[in-house]
Design a protein around this motif. Structure first.
Motif, mmCIF file in Angstrom:
data_model
loop_
_atom_site.group_PDB
_atom_site.id
_atom_site.type_symbol
_atom_site.label_atom_id
_atom_site.label_comp_id
_atom_site.label_asym_id
_atom_site.label_seq_id
_atom_site.Cartn_x
_atom_site.Cartn_y
_atom_site.Cartn_z
ATOM 1 N N CYS A 168 7.512 5.072 16.458
ATOM 2 C CA CYS A 168 6.811 5.105 15.041
ATOM 3 C C CYS A 168 6.137 6.369 14.976
ATOM 4 O O CYS A 168 6.502 6.773 13.704
ATOM 5 N N GLU A 169 5.317 6.601 15.656
ATOM 6 C CA GLU A 169 4.324 7.912 15.561
ATOM 7 C C GLU A 169 5.224 9.198 15.170
ATOM 8 O O GLU A 169 4.998 10.098 14.942
ATOM 9 N N GLU A 170 6.287 9.185 16.350
ATOM 10 C CA GLU A 170 7.243 10.325 16.297
ATOM 11 C C GLU A 170 7.834 10.472 14.980
ATOM 12 O O GLU A 170 8.204 11.699 14.336
ATOM 13 N N ILE A 171 8.481 9.119 14.387
ATOM 14 C CA ILE A 171 9.233 9.302 13.049
ATOM 15 C C ILE A 171 8.369 9.623 11.896
ATOM 16 O O ILE A 171 8.764 10.534 11.027
ATOM 17 N N ILE A 201 -2.249 10.700 13.925
ATOM 18 C CA ILE A 201 -0.764 9.713 13.842
ATOM 19 C C ILE A 201 -1.042 8.557 15.071
ATOM 20 O O ILE A 201 -0.376 7.414 14.502
ATOM 21 N N MET A 202 -1.547 9.029 15.952
ATOM 22 C CA MET A 202 -1.728 8.072 17.108
ATOM 23 C C MET A 202 -2.711 6.817 16.556
ATOM 24 O O MET A 202 -2.503 5.512 16.888
ATOM 25 N N THR A 233 0.944 -1.189 -0.118
ATOM 26 C CA THR A 233 -0.001 -0.017 -0.099
ATOM 27 C C THR A 233 0.993 1.241 -0.024
ATOM 28 O O THR A 233 1.924 1.404 0.271
ATOM 29 N N GLU A 234 0.377 2.313 -0.305
ATOM 30 C CA GLU A 234 1.097 3.688 -0.431
ATOM 31 C C GLU A 234 1.354 4.262 0.974
ATOM 32 O O GLU A 234 2.398 4.687 1.139
ATOM 33 N N LEU A 235 0.549 3.742 1.950
ATOM 34 C CA LEU A 235 0.667 4.313 3.291
ATOM 35 C C LEU A 235 1.924 3.346 3.991
ATOM 36 O O LEU A 235 2.852 3.812 4.523
ATOM 37 N N GLY A 236 1.955 2.180 3.614
ATOM 38 C CA GLY A 236 2.914 1.263 4.053
ATOM 39 C C GLY A 236 4.101 1.540 3.470
ATOM 40 O O GLY A 236 5.111 1.795 4.226
ATOM 41 N N ASP A 237 4.134 1.882 2.323
ATOM 42 C CA ASP A 237 5.302 2.424 1.505
ATOM 43 C C ASP A 237 6.050 3.607 2.110
ATOM 44 O O ASP A 237 7.264 3.855 2.517
ATOM 45 N N LEU A 238 4.858 4.793 2.369
ATOM 46 C CA LEU A 238 5.441 5.677 3.291
ATOM 47 C C LEU A 238 6.022 5.749 4.426
ATOM 48 O O LEU A 238 7.081 6.287 4.862
ATOM 49 N N ILE A 239 5.255 4.858 5.279
ATOM 50 C CA ILE A 239 5.928 4.702 6.480
ATOM 51 C C ILE A 239 7.355 3.931 6.412
ATOM 52 O O ILE A 239 8.191 4.494 7.265
ATOM 53 N N ALA A 240 7.430 3.014 5.672
ATOM 54 C CA ALA A 240 8.616 2.329 5.589
ATOM 55 C C ALA A 240 9.952 3.204 5.147
ATOM 56 O O ALA A 240 10.886 3.286 5.361
ATOM 57 N N ASP A 241 9.327 4.131 4.045
ATOM 58 C CA ASP A 241 10.227 5.038 3.652
ATOM 59 C C ASP A 241 10.839 6.261 4.821
ATOM 60 O O ASP A 241 11.941 6.516 5.012
ATOM 61 N N ARG A 293 14.801 8.130 8.569
ATOM 62 C CA ARG A 293 15.176 8.457 10.109
ATOM 63 C C ARG A 293 16.646 7.671 10.276
ATOM 64 O O ARG A 293 17.432 8.422 11.060
ATOM 65 N N SER A 294 16.506 6.433 9.776
ATOM 66 C CA SER A 294 17.672 5.365 10.494
ATOM 67 C C SER A 294 18.897 5.436 9.592
ATOM 68 O O SER A 294 20.097 5.241 10.163
#
Length: 510
Positions: A485-488, A381-382, A341-349, A354-355
């Motif tokens: 995760c929510e902070e990042i 976000i939460m 999913t696009e949201l999954g891709d965005l979060i992984a990006d 960040r790391s």
């Protein structure tokens, strides 16, 4: 004449006495028991939750109280995954939900895997404040084998019926919850424990109910389909965990299994008819919002007042706008569990950004809500990340990466919380071949995977603790630790923003 009158009166009295005995006997022998049930509410308390699909807790409770007032021989049982889910509940570590359940008059509950998301010790301390019974027969402390919660309770109804209720929680909790949270608890075999409960309770009860968070999903080793095929003597199973909608329940080997789905979309009702304390009929139904409104159109005022107070206390925190977003991204829990999913891709990006890791992954089951367009609040976000997981970076070999990806797609096309959303990695999956060999070509940053090479991977600590059965990740060396995760995700939206998301990271050949 007087003698005739006396005889008539005597006969009338005898008829009255006989009729009274018949009526009394039939009243005692014929009985009805009503069981109201809920499961997998996941902290949904507002009618606006899930885009209006949830019926609202105040609305539901009003109907429950009305139904219980019409039949005093009734119980309300909850099958778990209730104390965690939405930000307004999570911010209090479940106490806000517990307070609502206390006000509502719940009779008993068993623990779901997500009820452990604050940790086992926190759950135990929380339940000490409950006004209802918290039942679980298959959870013991590793240190001393003592039961964590009360295993069962026998309820004596006003009509004299004895109703036994015992609780069971899925051993899947050891991988569905953060493993470190349940490290001090043993989850005993629920099939064996159910046999023990039947042996102990059946002679003492007219109706025996198992209140379980096991589900009917065949992917789980200990599910209720197996339970009813291996254990006799249970009249009714109030179930949760698999989020199954069973409009009239399932009857297998004389046991009725019921479940409402999830997120307070339905209220369950079971009517059990008995004659001389022997069950003659069991009828299950699901009541949606319209049906609940017909029972009582006025939301429970005490619940409404408690929710309003909670919202006032949380509004300032949750209402803070933390980022802007120009595109709505869907976070449907089911899509996340079998598809890129696009949201999954965005979060992984965001994790990889960040790391600085070579690649990043996030299990689909960790993503729980949509990313809205326009203003993005802290509450938004939460909702996406309700679990408070931390981002960590580990060293991982190419061969372990392949093993991890095979596990990710092992259940495809079935929904699996461990299905990975990815960044910095592309791979091809062929689904019409056996597990452990479905994953073909793998590329890390456009270079072919090398089995004996060491890479860096960013992911949430849930997976690194073996969550979703990712045992191959448990012993990896952690070389970096970041925020939640929510902070990042918040930082990524603030500093990078929504750019064009590269898709087709997972190519699935069917």
């Amino acid at each position: 004449m007087r003698e005739i009158s006396l005889r008539i009166m005597h006969c009338a009295l005898r008829i009255f006495i006989i009729a009274s005995i018949i009526f009394f006997t039939s009243t005692v022998n014929a009985a009805e028991l009503v069981i109201l049930h809920t499961n997998d509410i996941h902290g949904r308390i507002l009618k606006t939750d899930d885009e209006g699909k949830s019926m609202g807790f105040a609305e539901m409770v009003a109907a429950i109280k009305t139904l219980k007032s019409k039949n005093i021989n009734s119980l309300w049982l909850d099958a778990g995954d209730t104390l965690h889910g939405m930000p307004s509940i999570n911010v209090s570590k479940g106490e806000n939900m517990l307070n609502l359940l206390n006000i509502a008059g719940l009779d008993a509950m068993t623990a779901g895997n997500d009820d452990f998301n604050y940790g086992a010790d926190a759950l135990v301390n929380l339940t000490k404040k409950s006004k209802f019974d918290f039942l679980d027969a298959n959870l013991v402390y590793r240190s001393n084998d003592k039961l964590v919660f009360k295993p069962y309770k026998i309820y004596k109804m006003p009509n004299g019926l004895r109703v036994g209720v015992f609780g069971l929680t899925t051993p899947d909790t050891q991988v569905k919850a953060r493993p470190s949270y349940v490290r001090g608890i043993n989850f005993l075999n629920p099939i064996e424990i159910a046999r023990d409960m039947v042996k102990e309770l059946r002679p003492k009860c007219d109706v025996l109910i198992a209140l379980t968070h096991l589900g009917v999903d065949k992917n789980s080793n200990f599910n209720n389909m197996r339970l009813v095929n291996e254990v006799d003597g249970i009249d009714l199973i109030i179930d949760g965990h698999s989020h199954s909608v069973l409009p009239m329940g399932l009857t297998i080997n004389k046991t009725l299994i019921v479940q409402t789905g999830w997120h307070a979309y339905n209220l369950g009702k079971v009517t059990i008819t008995l004659d001389d304390k022997k069950i003659t009929n069991k009828k299950a139904s699901l009541l949606n919002y319209e049906a609940v409104s017909q029972i009582n159109p006025v939301p429970d005022k005490n619940i409404s007042a408690a929710i309003s107070k909670m919202q006032r206390e949380n509004s300032e925190l949750f209402g803070q706008v933390v980022a802007q977003n120009h595109k709505f991204l869907e976070g449907n829990a089911f899509i996340m569990r079998y598809s890129e999913t696009e949201l999954g891709d965005l979060i992984a990006d965001a994790f990889r950004w960040r790391s600085g890791a070579d690649f990043a992954v996030i299990n689909g089951g960790a993503i729980r809500s949509d990313l809205p367009e326009g203003d993005v609040t802290k509450g938004d976000i939460m909702k996406i990340f309700p679990f408070g997981n931390q981002l960590k970076v580990v060293e991982i070999s190419g061969s372990t990466i392949r093993e991890m990806l095979e596990h990710s797609v092992s259940k495809y096309p079935e929904f699996f919380g461990g299905f990975l959303q990815v960044s910095g990695i592309r791979f091809i999956v062929t689904t019409n071949i056996p597990n452990e060999s479905r994953v073909g070509d793998i590329f890390i940053n456009n270079a072919p995977l090398v089995d004996n090479k060491i890479y860096t991977m960013a992911t949430a600590d849930f997976l690194l603790e073996g969550g979703d059965d990712y045992d191959m990740l448990k012993k990896l060396s952690v070389i970096g630790q970041f925020g939640t995760c929510e902070e990042i995700l918040t930082e990524y939206l603030q500093e990078i923003g929504m750019k064009k998301i590269d898709v087709d990271r997972i190519i699935i050949n069917k």
